[in-house]
Write an enzyme that holds these catalytic residues in place. Sequence first.
Site, mmCIF file in Angstrom:
data_model
loop_
_atom_site.group_PDB
_atom_site.id
_atom_site.type_symbol
_atom_site.label_atom_id
_atom_site.label_comp_id
_atom_site.label_asym_id
_atom_site.label_seq_id
_atom_site.Cartn_x
_atom_site.Cartn_y
_atom_site.Cartn_z
ATOM 1 N N CYS A 2 0.850 -1.181 0.000
ATOM 2 C CA CYS A 2 0.000 0.000 0.000
ATOM 3 C C CYS A 2 0.891 1.238 0.000
ATOM 4 C CB CYS A 2 -0.865 -0.020 1.244
ATOM 5 S SG CYS A 2 -1.746 -1.567 1.435
ATOM 6 N N ARG A 29 1.495 1.815 -5.952
ATOM 7 C CA ARG A 29 1.749 0.807 -4.906
ATOM 8 C C ARG A 29 0.494 -0.005 -4.606
ATOM 9 N NH1 ARG A 29 6.347 1.609 -2.162
ATOM 10 N NH2 ARG A 29 5.541 0.383 -0.434
ATOM 11 N N TRP A 76 -3.506 -2.001 -1.568
ATOM 12 C CA TRP A 76 -3.421 -3.261 -2.322
ATOM 13 C C TRP A 76 -3.851 -4.320 -1.334
ATOM 14 C CZ3 TRP A 76 -0.353 -7.802 -2.108
ATOM 15 C CH2 TRP A 76 -0.372 -8.584 -3.265
ATOM 16 N N ASN A 100 0.887 0.075 6.011
ATOM 17 C CA ASN A 100 1.368 -0.699 4.869
ATOM 18 C C ASN A 100 2.159 -1.863 5.444
ATOM 19 O OD1 ASN A 100 2.384 -1.712 2.463
ATOM 20 N ND2 ASN A 100 4.105 -0.276 2.443
ATOM 21 N N GLY A 101 1.740 -3.087 5.169
ATOM 22 C CA GLY A 101 2.458 -4.257 5.682
ATOM 23 C C GLY A 101 1.456 -5.329 6.106
ATOM 24 N N GLU A 461 11.040 -12.232 -20.374
ATOM 25 C CA GLU A 461 10.662 -10.860 -19.997
ATOM 26 C C GLU A 461 9.577 -10.322 -20.909
ATOM 27 O OE1 GLU A 461 10.858 -9.025 -17.592
ATOM 28 O OE2 GLU A 461 10.407 -7.032 -18.393
ATOM 29 N N LYS A 465 5.916 -8.990 -19.671
ATOM 30 C CA LYS A 465 5.377 -7.668 -20.031
ATOM 31 C C LYS A 465 3.958 -7.813 -20.575
ATOM 32 C CE LYS A 465 7.629 -5.002 -18.319
ATOM 33 N NZ LYS A 465 8.266 -5.930 -17.496
ATOM 34 N N GLU A 468 1.358 -9.230 -17.863
ATOM 35 C CA GLU A 468 1.066 -8.468 -16.629
ATOM 36 C C GLU A 468 0.269 -7.195 -16.897
ATOM 37 O OE1 GLU A 468 4.316 -6.737 -14.450
ATOM 38 O OE2 GLU A 468 5.521 -6.499 -16.233
ATOM 39 N N HIS A 484 10.576 -30.302 -26.873
ATOM 40 C CA HIS A 484 10.439 -31.207 -25.723
ATOM 41 C C HIS A 484 9.089 -31.049 -25.040
ATOM 42 C CE1 HIS A 484 14.624 -32.207 -26.255
ATOM 43 N NE2 HIS A 484 14.932 -30.924 -26.241
ATOM 44 N N LYS A 583 3.469 -1.798 -7.769
ATOM 45 C CA LYS A 583 4.827 -1.552 -8.264
ATOM 46 C C LYS A 583 5.893 -2.128 -7.336
ATOM 47 C CE LYS A 583 7.938 0.320 -10.915
ATOM 48 N NZ LYS A 583 8.171 -0.240 -12.255
HETATM 49 C C1 AGP Z 1 8.031 -5.735 -13.425
HETATM 50 O O1 AGP Z 1 7.431 -5.546 -14.724
HETATM 51 C C2 AGP Z 1 7.104 -6.425 -12.506
HETATM 52 N N1 AGP Z 1 6.048 -5.498 -12.230
HETATM 53 C C3 AGP Z 1 7.681 -7.086 -11.287
HETATM 54 O O2 AGP Z 1 8.001 -8.386 -11.718
HETATM 55 C C4 AGP Z 1 8.944 -6.505 -10.621
HETATM 56 O O3 AGP Z 1 10.032 -6.625 -11.497
HETATM 57 C C5 AGP Z 1 9.241 -7.324 -9.363
HETATM 58 O O4 AGP Z 1 8.165 -7.146 -8.472
HETATM 59 C C6 AGP Z 1 10.556 -6.936 -8.685
HETATM 60 O O5 AGP Z 1 10.479 -5.605 -8.270
HETATM 61 P P1 AGP Z 1 11.850 -4.866 -7.853
HETATM 62 O O6 AGP Z 1 12.713 -4.824 -9.092
HETATM 63 O O7 AGP Z 1 11.425 -3.498 -7.382
HETATM 64 O O8 AGP Z 1 12.494 -5.664 -6.765
#
Ligand code: AGP
Length: 588
Positions: A2, A29, A76, A100-101, A461, A465, A468, A484, A583
């Site tokens: 959060c 966040r 969140w 937050n936590g 990656e 992208k 997500e 395989h 994030k």
């Molecule tokens: C990135 O596109 C993602 N949103 C997520 O996987 C992110 O890379 C991951 O949570 C790690 O975050 P950080 O690099 O801040 O540790």
Amino acid sequence: MCGIIGVISKDNNNVVPDILNGLEKLEYRGYDSAGLAVVGAAGLKRIRAVGKLENLINKLKINPISGAVGIGHTRWATHGKATEENAHPMLTRDVVLVHNGIIENYKELKSDLLKKGYEFTSQTDTEVVAVYLQMELDNGLSPREAFQKMLRTVRGTYAFLAIFKARPDVIFCAKNKSPMAIGFGKSICVGSDASSISASCSEIVYLDDGDYAEVTKDGATFFDDGFNVVDKPRVAVTDDLINSGKGGYSHYMIKEIMEQPSAIRKTLLGNDVPQNFFDKVSRILILACGTSYHAGLVGKYWFEKHLRLPTCVEIASEYRYRSPVIEDDTLVLVITQSGETIDTLEAMEYVKKNNNTCRLAAITNVLNSAISRLAGFVFHTEAGVEVGVASTKAFTAQLTVLAKLAFCENFELLGQLQNLPQACEDSLVLKEDIDKIAFRIKDCSNAIYLGRDNLYPIALEGALKLKEISYIHAEGFAAGEMKHGPIALIDDIVPVICLCPSGSMFDKMFSNIQVAQARGKNVIVFTDFVGAKSFDKSVKKIVLPPINQELYPILYSIPLQLLAYTVTVLKGEDVDKPRNLAKSVTVE
Ligand code: AGP
């Protein structure tokens, strides 16, 4: 994870606008709900709304509240669904709280409070803390005594902000594992990160785990975990901490994609590798999550090929639970955009606790973050504030640092790095062609990404992208692995997105693509001018500028970011705030 924000006006002005401004900067966040509370003439006033911040803003237009001291929260959901009842702040008769936590012992505390006749309106762990504070006030403790006793009672991770009716001029703040910064300027602010408070502050203090603070309009008093008054160093707010908004772009993500040439250029300027950095290093252990983990996978190819150092890349959330063998003289390289990912932080602390011969270095985009403060050495990706939940410029900046490290003994390759920013500029120009591919695949339910060698992690990656932010199920594979099993997934519909530039792996990758083409009609190839000559017209090609093969991972990430971005825009999904995500993941 959060976002929390607290603001105290020095001139008795209404702090609601500043709180909303901070919440807007913190929405990345978490955005399941938002709320704020202020100390007004009639005591503690609170307003909350489900969903994104704009819903709270619209509610405030109908039911405005104002006050010179206030706290806010964007959520969140962890405990309890995204409903108004579960939205912070949590309010009792005499105290209002945001958090937050995760409080690990909230169930036992709640059961004890229920036995004492206290009632609850939410399923959250945070409300248990608010009601606990209320109970201690009812037992005759002062706000400070109640807050300190609460800190001795709860277990878990937290960044708390609390206002008590009896002390309307003070925001009580406490931090353990979840980030918190306190800013000093035309008002006094507290936030989950520096960018949320930097607009009205010129200096910032970062709290450490176990710290707590009492903040008033005259400043802050800091206490350590023994409740002794301590001094905390202040750092100046610098440009890279300031979220300068979308700058005319439709979304933060496309702005940040377009900023990559300059982010790479700035990152190249800094991060010189110390002469003896790899002395006495027998092996490298990389710890990271998500996109940062993919950066680590590329690092493995580079470190083993160019430094001949055995390199292991671990998913941070798995690492510490499998009783890993930690060999002496290991260089632990932690990769993290936010510097606050708790899985990565905990994995790092596990190594620190179990083998003191290991050196800890971090590659991060946020100086003064928890991970950067724990690391013995920090490489700073100069990407600037990255707001889009899907990491883009921070990722290619991470790769740039990894390349500087891996090529530190190879002056020819170090020289090649200087070509990167221009090559990236030239690949951004391909957006129009990539948009056409996005249009072709936007209605697909699945997608396959294929790469080999140092482009295999980029296939992973690229798939991350797309999945997500567009919610299309995408999977990345090592191209040689298709036969395989995964090749069974290929039909005439599923897009097969292949990374196949010229170079030592071209022939192998080319034949993998032929096999895919024999089974499906939707093969899309990202290649370069030399490689393009080998593909017939039946294959949709995007031709990237030439670059040294070792730098393919950085360059070929960019078109895949653009592809995911445009597909998402065409689907009408929220590019910057995709569902269920946040994030910075500061809960395990
Ligand atoms: C990135 O596109 C993602 N949103 C997520 O996987 C992110 O890379 C991951 O949570 C790690 O975050 P950080 O690099 O801040 O540790």
